[in-house]
Design an enzyme around this catalytic site. Structure first.
Site, PDB file in Angstrom:
ATOM      1  CD  GLU A 106      35.703  -2.346 -25.903  1.00 49.32           C
ATOM      2  OE1 GLU A 106      34.948  -2.638 -26.847  1.00 49.32           O
ATOM      3  OE2 GLU A 106      36.545  -1.426 -25.977  1.00 49.32           O
TER       4      GLU A 106
ATOM      5  CG  HIS B 212      31.326   4.622 -24.979  1.00 48.19           C
ATOM      6  ND1 HIS B 212      31.416   5.339 -26.154  1.00 48.19           N
ATOM      7  CD2 HIS B 212      32.043   5.311 -24.054  1.00 48.19           C
ATOM      8  CE1 HIS B 212      32.141   6.432 -25.936  1.00 48.19           C
ATOM      9  NE2 HIS B 212      32.531   6.430 -24.675  1.00 48.19           N
TER      10      HIS B 212
ATOM     11  NE  ARG C  77      23.343  12.073 -38.601  1.00 46.39           N
ATOM     12  CZ  ARG C  77      24.518  11.479 -38.404  1.00 46.39           C
ATOM     13  NH1 ARG C  77      24.560  10.226 -38.001  1.00 46.39           N
ATOM     14  NH2 ARG C  77      25.645  12.107 -38.604  1.00 46.39           N
TER      15      ARG C  77
HETATM   16  C1  GRF Z   1      35.333  -0.993 -29.465  1.00 48.68           C
HETATM   17  O1  GRF Z   1      36.323  -0.365 -28.694  1.00 48.68           O
HETATM   18  C2  GRF Z   1      33.967  -0.551 -29.025  1.00 48.68           C
HETATM   19  O2  GRF Z   1      33.854  -0.303 -27.673  1.00 48.68           O
HETATM   20  C3  GRF Z   1      33.796   0.730 -29.785  1.00 48.68           C
HETATM   21  O3  GRF Z   1      34.381   0.486 -31.048  1.00 48.68           O
HETATM   22  C4  GRF Z   1      35.366  -0.526 -30.907  1.00 48.68           C
HETATM   23  C5  GRF Z   1      34.983  -1.619 -31.863  1.00 48.68           C
HETATM   24  O4  GRF Z   1      35.973  -2.620 -31.962  1.00 48.68           O
HETATM   25  N1  GRF Z   1      32.415   1.123 -29.826  1.00 48.68           N
HETATM   26  P1  GRF Z   1      35.629  -3.972 -32.706  1.00 48.68           P
HETATM   27  O5  GRF Z   1      35.135  -3.620 -34.100  1.00 48.68           O
HETATM   28  O6  GRF Z   1      34.595  -4.707 -31.924  1.00 48.68           O
HETATM   29  O7  GRF Z   1      36.925  -4.723 -32.778  1.00 48.68           O
END
Ligand code: GRF
Length: 216
Positions: A178, A113, A69
């Site tokens: 989002e 998130h 990592r």
């Molecule tokens: C989203 O739901 C984000 O919140 C999470 O992973 C997903 C990514 O989706 N961390 P994308 O690749 O942006 O379509």
């Protein structure tokens, strides 16, 4: 210029939302800022094509090619630093980062998130929300700290949970939120109206009000 580097692992729909906002709001002209580079840890991530179509350079730093990592994170940090970013956005980047990495980018590293943190950190957040029977769910943009999904919160978007929701229907509703949340938070950071100060979020603007405006 304020340079933004975006890290992805998959689909890239949040990346697409950022690129769209940068184009429509003309970030280059109005904010002297731009999304300059996209890095994926997965060679097959569909989001790489999203970046290429927008004319943004891409790079793969495949975690499987590194013995540890720490070695992966060191290579990733070098790849990012080559672009001298003002901001690094984890947009669906599915790797836990080491303390060294997080500290190196402290204040410049944010994540989206898919839950209302501190509820439901980790994976399968929509399943967790349905199992808990919450009536509201959503997404959070936060500065990344050494605690997983635990850094200072910049902004959140709330969606209702319907009684007949499935994981899929709920995920789709959250994802739409989002796509408004992340570009708005990034814009506020690029404008310097929001920042990390002594491990807390400082803002000269009402972030919730800005998010409400973005939802109109
Ligand atoms: C989203 O739901 C984000 O919140 C999470 O992973 C997903 C990514 O989706 N961390 P994308 O690749 O942006 O379509």
């Amino acid at each position: 210029m304020k340079r933004v580097v975006v890290l992805i692992s998959g689909r890239g729909s949040n990346l697409q939302a950022l690129l769209r906002a940068a184009r429509i709001e003309r970030w280059r002209e109005t904010l002297n800022a731009d999304i300059v580079h996209v890095i994926s840890n997965r060679p097959q991530a569909p989001g790489l094509a999203v970046a290429r179509e927008a004319g943004v350079s891409t790079e793969v730093v495949d975690h499987r090619a590194f013995p540890s990592r720490a070695a992966f994170d060191a290579a990733l940090a070098t790849a990012i630093e080559a672009h001298a970013p003002f901001l690094v956005v984890l947009a669906g980047f599915m790797r836990v980062l080491t303390r060294d990495f997080v500290q190196r980018f402290n204040g410049r590293l944010i994540n989206i998130h898919p839950s209302l943190l501190p509820a439901f950190p980790g994976l399968a957040t929509h399943r967790q929300a349905l199992a808990a029977g919450v009536r509201f769910h959503g997404a959070t943009v936060h500065f990344v700290s050494v605690e997983l999904d635990g850094g200072p919160i910049i902004g959140q978007a709330v969606v209702p949970v319907r009684l007949d929701d499935t994981e899929e229907s709920l995920a789709a509703r959250v994802l739409q939120a989002e796509h408004r949340l992340l570009p708005t938070c990034v814009r506020l950071l690029l404008e310097g109206r929001v920042r990390l100060q002594a491990d807390r979020v400082a803002a000269d603007v009402d972030v919730a009000q800005q998010l409400a405006l973005a939802a109109l």
